[in-house]
Design an enzyme around this catalytic site. Structure first.
Site, PDB file in Angstrom:
ATOM      1  N   THR A   1       0.829  -1.209   0.000  1.00 26.31           N
ATOM      2  CA  THR A   1       0.000   0.000   0.000  1.00 26.31           C
ATOM      3  C   THR A   1       0.865   1.261   0.000  1.00 26.31           C
ATOM      4  OG1 THR A   1      -0.087   0.052   2.408  1.00 26.31           O
ATOM      5  CG2 THR A   1      -1.869  -1.126   1.290  1.00 26.31           C
TER       6      THR A   1
ATOM      7  N   ASN B   1       4.117   3.897  -1.211  1.00 25.79           N
ATOM      8  CA  ASN B   1       4.503   4.542  -2.470  1.00 25.79           C
ATOM      9  C   ASN B   1       5.323   3.619  -3.361  1.00 25.79           C
ATOM     10  OD1 ASN B   1       3.574   7.341  -2.429  1.00 25.79           O
ATOM     11  ND2 ASN B   1       4.739   7.471  -0.534  1.00 25.79           N
ATOM     12  N   VAL B   2       6.356   3.023  -2.766  1.00 22.19           N
ATOM     13  CA  VAL B   2       7.261   2.182  -3.555  1.00 22.19           C
ATOM     14  C   VAL B   2       6.590   0.860  -3.921  1.00 22.19           C
ATOM     15  CG1 VAL B   2       9.444   0.905  -3.481  1.00 22.19           C
ATOM     16  CG2 VAL B   2       9.333   3.216  -2.596  1.00 22.19           C
ATOM     17  N   GLY B   3       5.919   0.242  -2.926  1.00 16.28           N
ATOM     18  CA  GLY B   3       5.270  -1.052  -3.162  1.00 16.28           C
ATOM     19  C   GLY B   3       4.264  -0.977  -4.296  1.00 16.28           C
TER      20      GLY B   3
ATOM     21  N   ARG C   1      18.758   7.904   6.387  1.00 20.37           N
ATOM     22  CA  ARG C   1      18.136   6.565   6.287  1.00 20.37           C
ATOM     23  C   ARG C   1      18.434   5.744   7.540  1.00 20.37           C
ATOM     24  NH1 ARG C   1      20.821   7.268   1.315  1.00 20.37           N
ATOM     25  NH2 ARG C   1      19.447   7.506  -0.496  1.00 20.37           N
TER      26      ARG C   1
ATOM     27  N   VAL D   1      13.864  -3.878   0.346  1.00 22.98           N
ATOM     28  CA  VAL D   1      13.889  -2.506  -0.166  1.00 22.98           C
ATOM     29  C   VAL D   1      13.919  -1.528   1.017  1.00 22.98           C
ATOM     30  CG1 VAL D   1      12.624  -0.793  -1.542  1.00 22.98           C
ATOM     31  CG2 VAL D   1      12.622  -3.195  -2.241  1.00 22.98           C
TER      32      VAL D   1
ATOM     33  N   ASN E   1      14.558   0.680   4.146  1.00 21.53           N
ATOM     34  CA  ASN E   1      15.818   1.320   4.573  1.00 21.53           C
ATOM     35  C   ASN E   1      16.019   1.273   6.079  1.00 21.53           C
ATOM     36  OD1 ASN E   1      17.296   2.283   2.341  1.00 21.53           O
ATOM     37  ND2 ASN E   1      15.755   3.871   1.983  1.00 21.53           N
TER      38      ASN E   1
ATOM     39  N   ARG F   1      21.729   6.060 -10.912  1.00 23.08           N
ATOM     40  CA  ARG F   1      21.732   7.533 -10.870  1.00 23.08           C
ATOM     41  C   ARG F   1      23.045   8.071 -11.441  1.00 23.08           C
ATOM     42  NH1 ARG F   1      18.826   7.522  -4.896  1.00 23.08           N
ATOM     43  NH2 ARG F   1      16.709   7.839  -5.678  1.00 23.08           N
TER      44      ARG F   1
ATOM     45  N   HIS G   1      24.245   1.966   0.902  1.00 24.24           N
ATOM     46  CA  HIS G   1      23.239   2.800   0.214  1.00 24.24           C
ATOM     47  C   HIS G   1      23.017   3.977   1.166  1.00 24.24           C
ATOM     48  CE1 HIS G   1      19.829   4.283  -1.920  1.00 24.24           C
ATOM     49  NE2 HIS G   1      18.955   3.958  -0.990  1.00 24.24           N
TER      50      HIS G   1
HETATM   51  N1  LIG Z   1      16.453   0.874  -0.938  1.00 22.03           N
HETATM   52  C1  LIG Z   1      15.992   1.862  -1.669  1.00 22.03           C
HETATM   53  O1  LIG Z   1      16.642   2.269  -2.640  1.00 22.03           O
HETATM   54  C2  LIG Z   1      14.665   2.474  -1.322  1.00 22.03           C
HETATM   55  C3  LIG Z   1      14.016   3.318  -2.228  1.00 22.03           C
HETATM   56  C4  LIG Z   1      12.808   3.884  -1.835  1.00 22.03           C
HETATM   57  C5  LIG Z   1      12.259   3.596  -0.583  1.00 22.03           C
HETATM   58  N2  LIG Z   1      12.927   2.771   0.248  1.00 22.03           N
HETATM   59  C6  LIG Z   1      12.386   2.433   1.566  1.00 22.03           C
HETATM   60  O2  LIG Z   1      11.229   1.627   1.388  1.00 22.03           O
HETATM   61  C7  LIG Z   1      10.356   1.809   2.515  1.00 22.03           C
HETATM   62  C8  LIG Z   1       8.972   2.198   2.027  1.00 22.03           C
HETATM   63  O3  LIG Z   1       9.016   3.478   1.421  1.00 22.03           O
HETATM   64  P1  LIG Z   1       7.670   4.174   0.893  1.00 22.03           P
HETATM   65  O4  LIG Z   1       8.052   5.471   0.351  1.00 22.03           O
HETATM   66  O5  LIG Z   1       6.899   3.208   0.079  1.00 22.03           O
HETATM   67  O6  LIG Z   1       6.902   4.411   2.298  1.00 22.03           O
HETATM   68  P2  LIG Z   1       5.311   4.489   2.555  1.00 22.03           P
HETATM   69  O7  LIG Z   1       5.119   5.118   3.880  1.00 22.03           O
HETATM   70  O8  LIG Z   1       4.629   5.055   1.364  1.00 22.03           O
HETATM   71  O9  LIG Z   1       4.895   2.953   2.647  1.00 22.03           O
HETATM   72  C9  LIG Z   1       5.304   2.168   3.738  1.00 22.03           C
HETATM   73  C10 LIG Z   1       4.638   0.815   3.649  1.00 22.03           C
HETATM   74  O10 LIG Z   1       5.078   0.058   4.778  1.00 22.03           O
HETATM   75  C11 LIG Z   1       3.941  -0.364   5.526  1.00 22.03           C
HETATM   76  N3  LIG Z   1       4.258  -0.357   6.955  1.00 22.03           N
HETATM   77  C12 LIG Z   1       4.585   0.724   7.711  1.00 22.03           C
HETATM   78  N4  LIG Z   1       4.743   0.351   9.004  1.00 22.03           N
HETATM   79  C13 LIG Z   1       4.525  -1.003   9.034  1.00 22.03           C
HETATM   80  C14 LIG Z   1       4.536  -1.979  10.071  1.00 22.03           C
HETATM   81  N5  LIG Z   1       4.773  -1.642  11.350  1.00 22.03           N
HETATM   82  N6  LIG Z   1       4.274  -3.260   9.734  1.00 22.03           N
HETATM   83  C15 LIG Z   1       4.012  -3.611   8.449  1.00 22.03           C
HETATM   84  N7  LIG Z   1       3.967  -2.732   7.428  1.00 22.03           N
HETATM   85  C16 LIG Z   1       4.235  -1.442   7.717  1.00 22.03           C
HETATM   86  C17 LIG Z   1       2.821   0.633   5.205  1.00 22.03           C
HETATM   87  O11 LIG Z   1       1.553   0.058   5.448  1.00 22.03           O
HETATM   88  C18 LIG Z   1       3.112   0.900   3.724  1.00 22.03           C
HETATM   89  O12 LIG Z   1       2.560  -0.142   2.932  1.00 22.03           O
HETATM   90  C19 LIG Z   1      11.031   2.876   3.391  1.00 22.03           C
HETATM   91  O13 LIG Z   1      11.771   2.270   4.418  1.00 22.03           O
HETATM   92  C20 LIG Z   1      11.939   3.596   2.409  1.00 22.03           C
HETATM   93  O14 LIG Z   1      13.006   4.253   3.042  1.00 22.03           O
HETATM   94  C21 LIG Z   1      14.102   2.205  -0.097  1.00 22.03           C
HETATM   95  O1  LIG Z   2      16.486   8.304  -0.044  1.00 20.41           O
HETATM   96  C1  LIG Z   2      15.606   7.605   0.473  1.00 20.41           C
HETATM   97  O2  LIG Z   2      15.313   7.653   1.669  1.00 20.41           O
HETATM   98  C2  LIG Z   2      14.838   6.647  -0.411  1.00 20.41           C
HETATM   99  C3  LIG Z   2      15.757   5.753  -1.183  1.00 20.41           C
HETATM  100  O3  LIG Z   2      16.719   5.157  -0.397  1.00 20.41           O
HETATM  101  C4  LIG Z   2      16.375   6.433  -2.370  1.00 20.41           C
HETATM  102  O4  LIG Z   2      17.601   6.520  -2.459  1.00 20.41           O
HETATM  103  O5  LIG Z   2      15.597   6.861  -3.248  1.00 20.41           O
END
Ligand SMILES: NC(=O)c1ccc[n+]([C@@H]2O[C@H](COP(=O)([O-])OP(=O)(O)OC[C@H]3O[C@@H](n4cnc5c(N)ncnc54)[C@H](O)[C@@H]3O)[C@@H](O)[C@H]2O)c1
Ligand SMILES: O=C(O)C[C@H](O)C(=O)O
Length: 321
Positions: free
Chosen positions: A10, A12-14, A91, A121, A123, A154, A178
């Site tokens: 649900t 943004n990324v998922g 992060r 994914v 962080n 990037r 990262h």
């Molecule tokens: N590695 C990368 O390059 C990268 C890139 C983008 C985002 N991310 C990370 O991915 C994660 C999600 O980012 P987003 O922007 O989609 O955030 P978001 O807030 O839009 O979505 C978070 C999701 O996690 C779920 N969630 C939150 N707390 C929870 C819990 N206690 N138990 C189960 N589910 C839970 C929410 O219901 C939601 O589906 C973050 O940790 C973000 O930093 C990593």
């Molecule tokens: O920067 C963040 O927190 C999200 C992700 O790790 C990214 O690099 O896009």
């Protein structure tokens, strides 16, 4: 044909990753997992995605659940569940809060889907990869994180733009965290197959500026629009395609290394790895001395944070006396 499950569907990324993954021909089934209470939202996501499948003409069986056990039988489970950083946060500030979510999910996935590949994914992704590896009980080849793949993309884009060449002509890598201590490998950067330092224009390349742009990219996007979505979503889909297509591509992901880079190891961090249907296999490499020094520093930083998080997790999970 394959089943792919997305935890944190649900978010943004998922949500965007689900759309990008649904275009991959090997995917026949996709399960969106969210938290209890989010059933209506998940149902809406399924209906909306199904409309896009109809428009596109592909045929993926789509369902949702608020229970992790339904991930059973998945070829890949992607974990994007957890809190994202807010402007001004690092992060690594998310480490403990997200580690609890990841440890819990990984333990269930490890029990219900012992043959799956678990793709992190959430962080800080290097620490989350180590947590997932430990709590799932899966093999190191089965657990990996998005790592520095997105950072490498990037940098690739900045280099292609600078030299005015198509991105497919640029090969480059960023290894390590990262995060702030990431290490660009100029020694492994080529344009049209030519080592970048052999190009006469290399000396004028604004290397520091480029790396600073990559380092601060996530932060800048979050400040401007709240979340990074399309970059990570497409990067996730590339990795899913690489695994399911058994492509043996070498991409830079967070993986458990023993001693593959100059004897440095026993940590989960971004390194080049060969990726196929069996999972993720770090490639032993030799790099320049200054790159080794940077990588060593990055490893120490991640190792310390990982140890700290693991200790806190164990203390947290200890039964009360
Ligand atoms: N590695 C990368 O390059 C990268 C890139 C983008 C985002 N991310 C990370 O991915 C994660 C999600 O980012 P987003 O922007 O989609 O955030 P978001 O807030 O839009 O979505 C978070 C999701 O996690 C779920 N969630 C939150 N707390 C929870 C819990 N206690 N138990 C189960 N589910 C839970 C929410 O219901 C939601 O589906 C973050 O940790 C973000 O930093 C990593
Ligand atoms: O920067 C963040 O927190 C999200 C992700 O790790 C990214 O690099 O896009």
């Amino acid at each position: 044909m394959a089943k792919v499950t997305i935890l944190g569907a649900t978010g943004n990324v998922g949500m965007f990753a689900a759309h990008a993954i649904s275009e991959i021909p090997h995917v026949s089934e996709m399960l969106l997992v969210g938290r209890p209470g989010r059933e209506n939202f998940l149902a809406g996501c399924c209906r909306d995605l199904s409309d896009s499948f109809a428009a596109r003409g592909n045929d993926v069986h789509l369902s949702y659940s608020t229970g992790l056990f339904d991930a059973k039988g998945s070829d890949i489970v992607i974990c994007a569940a957890g809190v994202p950083r807010r402007p001004g946060q690092d992060r690594n500030d998310l480490a403990f809060e997200n580690a609890k979510i990841v440890a819990d999910a990984a333990a269930t996935i490890g029990r219900s889907s012992p043959d799956t590949i678990l793709f992190l994914v959430t962080n800080p992704v290097d620490v989350m990869t180590a947590v997932a590896l430990k709590y799932s009980g899966l093999q190191p080849r089965q657990v990996f994180g998005l790592g520095t793949h997105l950072d490498s993309m990037r940098l690739k884009s900045l280099i292609a733009h600078y030299f005015r060449v198509h991105v497919s002509e640029v090969h480059t890598r960023i290894i390590g965290e990262h995060g702030n201590s990431m290490v660009p490998l100029w020694s492994a950067t080529t344009i049209g197959g030519i080592q970048i330092s052999n190009l006469p224009t290399f000396s004028g390349l604004p290397k520091q500026e480029m790396i600073e742009t990559v380092r601060t990219s996530g932060e800048a996007i979050i400040r401007d629009k709240g979340a990074t979505v399309y970059g990570p979503g497409e990067a996730i889909a590339t990795l899913v395609r690489t695994i399911l297509g058994n492509e043996n591509r070498i991409l830079t992901v967070s993986s458990y290394i023993r001693s593959e880079i100059h004897g440095i190891g026993d940590v989960c961090i971004g390194v080049p790895a060969r990726i196929n249907r069996e999972g993720v296999f770090p490639v032993p490499i030799r790099i320049e001395e200054d790159e080794v020094a940077g990588f060593r520093e990055s490893v120490e930083k991640i190792r310390n944070l990982t140890d700290e998080v693991m200790e806190r997790l164990e203390a947290d999970l200890k039964p009360l006396k």
